[in-house]
Motif scaffolding. Structure first.
Motif, short mmCIF file in Angstrom:
data_model
loop_
_atom_site.label_atom_id
_atom_site.label_comp_id
_atom_site.label_asym_id
_atom_site.label_seq_id
_atom_site.Cartn_x
_atom_site.Cartn_y
_atom_site.Cartn_z
N THR A 110 32.02 51.54 20.31
CA THR A 110 32.28 50.81 21.55
C THR A 110 30.97 50.24 22.09
O THR A 110 29.88 50.67 21.68
CB THR A 110 32.92 51.71 22.62
OG1 THR A 110 32.06 52.83 22.86
CG2 THR A 110 34.28 52.22 22.15
N GLU A 111 31.10 49.29 23.00
CA GLU A 111 29.92 48.68 23.61
C GLU A 111 29.93 48.94 25.10
O GLU A 111 30.98 48.85 25.75
CB GLU A 111 29.90 47.16 23.34
CG GLU A 111 28.68 46.46 23.95
CD GLU A 111 28.75 44.95 23.78
OE1 GLU A 111 28.28 44.46 22.74
OE2 GLU A 111 29.30 44.28 24.69
N ALA A 112 28.78 49.26 25.66
CA ALA A 112 28.63 49.46 27.11
C ALA A 112 27.53 48.54 27.61
O ALA A 112 26.45 48.46 27.01
CB ALA A 112 28.28 50.91 27.42
N ARG A 113 27.82 47.83 28.71
CA ARG A 113 26.83 46.94 29.31
C ARG A 113 26.55 47.41 30.74
O ARG A 113 27.49 47.68 31.50
CB ARG A 113 27.33 45.50 29.30
CG ARG A 113 27.47 44.93 27.89
CD ARG A 113 27.91 43.49 27.87
NE ARG A 113 27.92 42.98 26.50
CZ ARG A 113 27.27 41.90 26.08
NH1 ARG A 113 26.54 41.19 26.94
NH2 ARG A 113 27.35 41.51 24.82
N HIS A 114 25.29 47.46 31.08
CA HIS A 114 24.87 47.92 32.39
C HIS A 114 24.21 46.76 33.12
O HIS A 114 23.28 46.12 32.59
CB HIS A 114 23.91 49.10 32.28
CG HIS A 114 24.46 50.25 31.48
ND1 HIS A 114 25.18 51.27 32.04
CD2 HIS A 114 24.42 50.51 30.15
CE1 HIS A 114 25.55 52.14 31.10
NE2 HIS A 114 25.10 51.69 29.94
N HIS A 115 24.68 46.49 34.35
CA HIS A 115 24.16 45.37 35.14
C HIS A 115 23.50 45.89 36.41
O HIS A 115 24.00 46.84 37.04
CB HIS A 115 25.29 44.41 35.53
CG HIS A 115 25.97 43.76 34.37
ND1 HIS A 115 26.88 44.41 33.56
CD2 HIS A 115 25.87 42.49 33.89
CE1 HIS A 115 27.32 43.58 32.63
NE2 HIS A 115 26.72 42.41 32.81
N MET A 116 22.42 45.25 36.80
CA MET A 116 21.86 45.49 38.11
C MET A 116 22.74 44.78 39.14
O MET A 116 23.33 43.73 38.85
CB MET A 116 20.43 44.95 38.19
CG MET A 116 19.45 45.66 37.26
SD MET A 116 19.24 47.40 37.68
CE MET A 116 18.38 47.23 39.24
N PRO A 117 22.90 45.33 40.34
CA PRO A 117 23.76 44.69 41.36
C PRO A 117 23.36 43.22 41.57
O PRO A 117 22.18 42.90 41.76
CB PRO A 117 23.50 45.53 42.61
CG PRO A 117 23.11 46.87 42.09
CD PRO A 117 22.33 46.59 40.84
N GLY A 118 24.36 42.34 41.51
CA GLY A 118 24.15 40.92 41.75
C GLY A 118 23.62 40.14 40.58
O GLY A 118 23.38 38.94 40.68
N ASP A 131 24.24 38.80 36.74
CA ASP A 131 25.29 38.57 35.75
C ASP A 131 24.85 38.97 34.35
O ASP A 131 25.69 39.30 33.49
CB ASP A 131 25.71 37.10 35.73
CG ASP A 131 26.42 36.68 37.01
OD1 ASP A 131 27.01 37.58 37.65
OD2 ASP A 131 26.39 35.49 37.35
N ASP A 132 23.57 38.95 34.08
CA ASP A 132 23.07 39.31 32.76
C ASP A 132 22.85 40.83 32.69
O ASP A 132 22.26 41.43 33.60
CB ASP A 132 21.75 38.60 32.46
CG ASP A 132 21.93 37.09 32.38
OD1 ASP A 132 23.00 36.67 31.88
OD2 ASP A 132 21.02 36.36 32.81
N SER A 155 20.73 41.05 23.34
CA SER A 155 21.87 40.12 23.32
C SER A 155 22.13 39.57 21.93
O SER A 155 23.29 39.38 21.53
CB SER A 155 21.62 38.97 24.30
OG SER A 155 21.53 39.46 25.62
N ALA A 156 21.07 39.31 21.17
CA ALA A 156 21.25 38.76 19.84
C ALA A 156 21.96 39.73 18.91
O ALA A 156 22.93 39.37 18.22
CB ALA A 156 19.90 38.36 19.26
N LEU A 157 21.50 40.99 18.90
CA LEU A 157 22.14 41.97 18.02
C LEU A 157 23.55 42.29 18.50
O LEU A 157 24.47 42.48 17.69
CB LEU A 157 21.29 43.24 17.93
CG LEU A 157 21.75 44.29 16.92
CD1 LEU A 157 21.89 43.69 15.52
CD2 LEU A 157 20.80 45.48 16.89
#
Length: 509
Positions: A424-432, A434-435, A455-457
């Protein structure tokens, strides 16, 4: 009938063992029926050394299963008439002849324990009856030096580690009660099981007879002496790897103490085993190793394994000399409140200090003799020395898949790849934002690795559905990120290889 001495060897006898097995089967003497008999909480308490909850739960039961539970699981004397009723085929005389019990007045006193042991392997679910010496729960005292251990945590760990591949000849070095030999016998045509203890081999033979296993050959002797000049497709070993001071007054237990200084036994095994492997043959074992002043333990293990061999060593934990000493002194039945504890602790700490030991590692070792020289295969040998502390599962399959991936990569990254089903993949964002600030790939089984990717891998992995080729995906990413293809490939190629090695990406079928 003459009473059997308390420390007599078991006396394997095929006819009597078959009769006992029939009695145990008729009583449904298996893990789940016993667990239902006295309840899950009492069963769990036994694992912590408490038998009173079981005794209370079955206090009013005198049926064969309850009688055999008290006799064999708890190691408690039972009324003669009750035992005769529970084992009508072998009878008390047969138990005495096997060296498993002795008539003592109106009771029958066990001289061993017999416990059901469940297992799961590539062929399905099963269960063995495993006889071994009376343990601390039954003895109520510390263990004798020649104690033959039943199935413990280390035995179960090694069983899970062994790669589930059919082989012609296998060796179980230091078989003890024989549990590894029995398990390996399910996928080996012939198993040789060795031990330095004649007592252990007697239990191993009896256990093979109890469970109808006919392809195990037993040999007495130390290390590889009983198999001089022979080679095997698989070698498994739960050797006596515990590091024990070689000084007067410190008990030496055959089942755990190898008789050498420090971690020399594991070193000796790794330097000797390759000569007993067929081309492509694998050796797997558990071990301890020392970190010494300025010298890491894993690096010391690396130096023991020939550079021409495939090697995969996984350190699961490290203990300080104090923690290690306390662990194994307690294992022998001596507690801090006992008068003998402090002298033993002193001996252990002095021994470690003499060699400058700063930590003791424990883990898994796999060594493979290549099927052909590396120059012929087109790839350097596998050399992985790593520390993994997270919970793991299905390790035998994971190790096998890792070796297979290494072999596949000898010819380069496969043309098409797919993502393993447990990733599975998990993405963590700083508040506000989008990247994502962190992108992780998480492996659900095996070594349960969590790998940070960019992002490339992440984009590459997301496109691996088996339809597009690896280079088609990389070309598309080069266009998206507006970077030269050669630069992107130089960056991605080693990381893609590692994802294949780790089992997160698989060759498309």
């Amino acid at each position: 009938m003459t009473a059997v001495p308390d420390r007599a060897h078991p006396r394997p006898d095929l006819v009597l063992a078959q009769a006992l097995a029939a009695d145990l089967d008729a009583a449904d003497f298996r893990s789940e029926p016993l667990r239902r008999l006295w309840g899950e909480e009492a069963d769990d308490a036994l694992a912590r050394g408490l038998r009173e909850p079981i005794l209370r739960a079955i206090a009013d039961r005198d049926d064969p299963l309850a009688t055999l539970g008290r006799l064999w699981v708890l190691g408690m004397p039972q009324p003669h008439a009750a035992v005769e009723w529970a084992v009508p085929r072998v009878g008390v005389d047969g138990l005495e002849a096997l060296g498993l019990a002795v008539a003592d007045g109106a009771d029958v006193r066990p001289l061993a324990v017999i416990r059901p042991q469940s297992f799961v392997d590539a062929d399905g679910v099963g269960e063995w009856w495993i006889a071994s010496d009376l343990d601390e729960i039954a003895l109520g005292t510390s263990l004798p030096a020649d104690h033959v251990l039943g199935v413990g945590g280390a035995s179960r760990t090694l069983a899970e580690l062994v790669i589930p591949t059919p082989v012609e000849r296998a060796l179980d070095l230091g078989t003890g009660c024989g549990i590894q030999a029995l398990l390996v016998s399910r996928r080996a045509q012939h198993v040789v099981a060795t031990d330095i203890s004649a007592r252990a081999l007697a239990y191993a033979e009896l256990n093979a007879q109890l469970n109808g296993v006919r392809n195990v050959e037993l040999r007495l002797g130390s290390m590889f002496e009983p198999v001089a000049g022979e080679a095997f497709d698989l070698i498994v070993s739960n050797p006596p790897f515990v590091i024990t001071p070689r000084v007067s007054g410190v008990p030496e237990y055959e089942y755990r103490d190898g008789g050498l200084v420090g971690d020399a036994l594991v070193q000796q095994f790794l330097q000797t085993a390759p000569a007993h492997l067929t081309p492509g043959g694998v050796a797997q074992l558990l071990g301890n190793w020392e970190s010494r002043d300025g010298e890491d333990g894993l690096e010391r293990v690396r130096s023991w394994i020939g550079e021409e061999l495939d090697a995969w060593v996984i350190q699961r934990e490290q203990l300080s000399p104090l923690s290690y000493a306390e662990l194994w002194i307690r294992d022998g039945g001596t507690l801090p409140r006992d008068s003998g504890f402090t002298p033993l602790l002193t001996a252990w700490l002095d021994d470690f200090a003499a060699r400058g030991v700063t930590a003791i590692g424990f883990g898994y070792i796999l060594v493979r003799r290549p099927s052909a020289p590396a120059s012929v295969e087109g790839s350097a040998p596998l050399r992985r020395f790593e520390t993994i502390t997270q919970p793991v599962s299905n390790l035998g399959r994971a190790l096998g898949a890792g070796l297979a991936a290494h072999d596949v990569l000898a010819d380069g990254i496969p043309d098409r790849l797919v993502v393993a089903s447990d990733v599975t993949e998990a993405r963590h964002h700083m508040p506000g934002n989008d990247d994502p600030s962190v992108i992780e790939l998480r492996q659900g089984g095996g070594f349960a690795r969590t790998i940070s990717v960019d992002s490339a891998l992440a984009g590459f992995v997301g496109a691996c559905d088996g339809e597009l080729t690896v280079m088609q995906i990389v070309q598309a990413l080069a266009d998206i990120f507006e970077v030269p293809l050669t630069d992107l490939w130089a960056d991605l190629e080693p990381r893609i290889r590692r994802l294949v090695e780790d089992g997160l990406l698989l060759p498309a079928e």
